[in-house]
Write a protein that holds these residues in place. Sequence first.
Motif, PDB file in Angstrom:
ATOM      1  N   ASP A 164       0.823  -1.200   0.000  1.00  0.00           N
ATOM      2  CA  ASP A 164       0.000   0.000   0.000  1.00  0.00           C
ATOM      3  C   ASP A 164       0.860   1.254   0.000  1.00  0.00           C
ATOM      4  OD1 ASP A 164      -1.692   2.220   1.551  1.00  0.00           O
ATOM      5  OD2 ASP A 164      -3.073   0.790   0.628  1.00  0.00           O
ATOM      6  N   ALA A 165       0.358   2.327  -0.631  1.00  0.00           N
ATOM      7  CA  ALA A 165       1.129   3.568  -0.768  1.00  0.00           C
ATOM      8  C   ALA A 165       1.423   4.233   0.558  1.00  0.00           C
ATOM      9  CB  ALA A 165       0.394   4.540  -1.687  1.00  0.00           C
ATOM     10  N   VAL A 166       0.620   3.954   1.598  1.00  0.00           N
ATOM     11  CA  VAL A 166       0.834   4.584   2.899  1.00  0.00           C
ATOM     12  C   VAL A 166       1.655   3.714   3.836  1.00  0.00           C
ATOM     13  CG1 VAL A 166      -1.266   5.957   2.727  1.00  0.00           C
ATOM     14  CG2 VAL A 166      -1.355   3.698   3.800  1.00  0.00           C
ATOM     15  N   HIS A 223       2.529   7.118 -10.295  1.00  0.00           N
ATOM     16  CA  HIS A 223       1.527   6.797  -9.264  1.00  0.00           C
ATOM     17  C   HIS A 223       0.715   8.034  -8.892  1.00  0.00           C
ATOM     18  CE1 HIS A 223      -0.048   5.296  -5.394  1.00  0.00           C
ATOM     19  NE2 HIS A 223       0.218   4.075  -5.861  1.00  0.00           N
ATOM     20  N   ARG A 224      -0.496   7.827  -8.412  1.00  0.00           N
ATOM     21  CA  ARG A 224      -1.359   8.963  -8.036  1.00  0.00           C
ATOM     22  C   ARG A 224      -0.836   9.712  -6.819  1.00  0.00           C
ATOM     23  NH1 ARG A 224      -3.690   4.346  -6.226  1.00  0.00           N
ATOM     24  NH2 ARG A 224      -4.255   4.222  -4.007  1.00  0.00           N
ATOM     25  N   SER A 225      -0.043   9.029  -5.988  1.00  0.00           N
ATOM     26  CA  SER A 225       0.498   9.674  -4.780  1.00  0.00           C
ATOM     27  C   SER A 225       1.810  10.380  -5.110  1.00  0.00           C
ATOM     28  CB  SER A 225       0.750   8.635  -3.689  1.00  0.00           C
ATOM     29  OG  SER A 225       1.553   9.181  -2.650  1.00  0.00           O
ATOM     30  N   GLY A 255       4.084  11.339  -3.093  1.00  0.00           N
ATOM     31  CA  GLY A 255       5.153  10.743  -2.297  1.00  0.00           C
ATOM     32  C   GLY A 255       5.744   9.518  -2.965  1.00  0.00           C
ATOM     33  N   VAL A 256       4.884   8.688  -3.538  1.00  0.00           N
ATOM     34  CA  VAL A 256       5.349   7.492  -4.240  1.00  0.00           C
ATOM     35  C   VAL A 256       6.093   7.886  -5.513  1.00  0.00           C
ATOM     36  CG1 VAL A 256       4.625   5.376  -5.405  1.00  0.00           C
ATOM     37  CG2 VAL A 256       3.499   6.081  -3.282  1.00  0.00           C
ATOM     38  N   ARG A 257       5.554   8.863  -6.256  1.00  0.00           N
ATOM     39  CA  ARG A 257       6.234   9.317  -7.475  1.00  0.00           C
ATOM     40  C   ARG A 257       7.641   9.823  -7.154  1.00  0.00           C
ATOM     41  NH1 ARG A 257       1.300  12.004  -8.273  1.00  0.00           N
ATOM     42  NH2 ARG A 257       2.245  14.084  -8.190  1.00  0.00           N
ATOM     43  N   ASP A 285       4.044  18.648  -8.095  1.00  0.00           N
ATOM     44  CA  ASP A 285       4.635  18.532  -6.761  1.00  0.00           C
ATOM     45  C   ASP A 285       6.128  18.864  -6.821  1.00  0.00           C
ATOM     46  OD1 ASP A 285       4.079  17.204  -3.882  1.00  0.00           O
ATOM     47  OD2 ASP A 285       6.100  16.687  -4.553  1.00  0.00           O
TER      48      ASP A 285
END
Length: 520
Positions: A88-90, A119-121, A123-125, A153
Motif C-alpha cells: 500500500d502507498a501509505v 503513481h497517483r500519490s 510521495g510514491v512518485r 509537486d
Amino acid sequence: SNGLVSICYMKQNDESPHYRSDLIMVTRADDPPNAPFAAFDETKAKPAKLISELGASSWSRRLASHVELTRRGVDSFRAAAKILASTDAVSPALPQLIWLAAADTNADTRAKIIALARHRSPGVRSLAMRALARFGAGPDLDEVFSMGLQDPDPQVRLAALTGFFNRSTELPVEIAVTTATATLGDISSSTNGTYLRQAACFLLARRASVKQLATLCEDADLKRRIVGVLATGFRLTVPRWDEPLDKSVPFDEGRGYSVTYAGGIREDLRQRGPTGNFTMADAWDAGARSQEEETLFALLLHRLQDVDDKVARQAAFFLHLLDDARSEASAATVLGLKAPAQQNGAPLANATSTGTKELPAAFQNLDWASLAAQGDAKKGQELFTTRGCANCHSVKDGDLGSGGPSLKGVASRFSLDYIAESVIVPNKVVSPLFRWTYLMLKNGEETSGLITDETATEIQVLLPSTVRRTIKKSLIATRELQNRSPMPEGLVKTPSELGDVLAFFLTQKERAARNPVPSH
C-alpha cells in the motif's frame, strides 16, 4: 522500569558537521511480553523477518533491517521486488521496498519502478524518481525524468532533476533553466523553491558547456543571469563529490583521521588516500588553472559590473571564495567587506605583553564607577582610536577593527570591574576564544599573537602591535596555544585616561538602550 539514555560520541565530532549520538532504551532483563518491543539481532534474522521489519513503526528498526538486507545483496532485492506491487502507498515499508527493488537490475522490476513514477500519490512518485535516478540506466528514462520536471509537486520535480546528473544523453538545458528561474518568483522577496533552484543550478554547473553558461551570464533577462552566475560559481567553487581531487590541492590533515573496526582493529584513513581539510582559495591558488576555469572566472569578474546589485553580489560571493588577487578588492567592495589593505592601522610602538595578572599600583583600590562618572567620553573615544584599540576591536557595525572581541554594547554585557581590569591587565581573565599562540619559526625567530585566519598552507597572526602577519605553515617549527592574551599592556597609562575610556564604553550601553535589537 524502563528508561532512555542518549549516548554522545565526542571523538572527532569537533571536526565533523554531524553530531553522532544514539538513543538507547534500557529495559529490565525480565521484561514482560507487553514490553515496548522485542529486540533482535538483524545480522542473524531470517529474510522474512527482515522484510516484515521494513513495516515496523520504529524508524530505527526499519533502517537496521534495510541496511542488513542491502548487505545481503541480490536475493534481498528480488524479495523486495516480489512484494512491491502489492504494498500500500501509505505503508512505512514502501520507501525501503522501492529502494531495495530498484537495486535489482531485472527488467520487470525496472518496469515496476517506472510505473510507480506515475503513481497517483506524489510521495510514491518522488520515491520512484529518486530510485530511478540512483539505479536507472538507458535513454528511456529521459522521458520519465522530463515528465517529472512538469509534475505539480516540487519534491517530484526535485527528484526528477537528480535523474539528469549522470545521464549520457544530451542535457535539456532549457528545462533546467526554466526550473531554476521559475523558483525565483519575485526576486526581491521570494524564498520559495530554494532546493529546486539549487539543484537545477548544480545540474547546469555539472553538465552545461562553457558557451551555454556564458550565454546565461550575459542574458538580458535578470533571472537567467542569476542562474548563469550561480551555475558558473558552483562549477568553480564546489568540487565534484564523485571524482578524485586534483593532486595539487593542499590538505590540512588536522588530527585523528582514523576509524576503529569491530575487534579493535584501528586504521589510519590517510593511508587510503588524501584526507583532510582545504579551502577553495587554497585549491585555486595551488592548482594549474585550465582555460575553461579562467573563462569562468572572467565571466564572474565581468558580472561584478552588473547593473543589478543582486547579480553583482552573487558573483562577488563566489570570487571572494577564490581569494584571487585580480578580483578580491573589487569583490570585497561589492560585498561591503574590508579590503585586505584596510585591515592594519598604524602599528603600536613598544607594544608588549608580559602576562602579568596584577593591577599596577596606580590602579589599585579605585572606584571604577566614580572614575567613569568623572570621565570624558569624547576623550575616551579619541584614546580608543589613537592608542590602537580600534585596529582590533569594533564598537559598532561597519567598524574596520577585527580579530579581537567585539566591544559593541560592552557595558551592557559586562560589569565595570571586569571592563576596567580587562583594559589594564588583559591577562587576568582570558577568553578561550582569544588566547594567543606562540610560534617558533624554523629560522629561530619567535613570535606570538592571535590566530585570526588559517588555511591549509598559511596562518594569519594578529600581533600585540595590532599588525597582522601572514606566515607560511611550512616555516613553522613549533606552535603552542597558551593561556595568554595578545592584547598589549599599558595602552591606558593613568586612572584619568581609564575614566575617559570607561565613559566612552558607557555611551555604547546608552546607544544600545536607544536602539534595542528587535525581537522575532
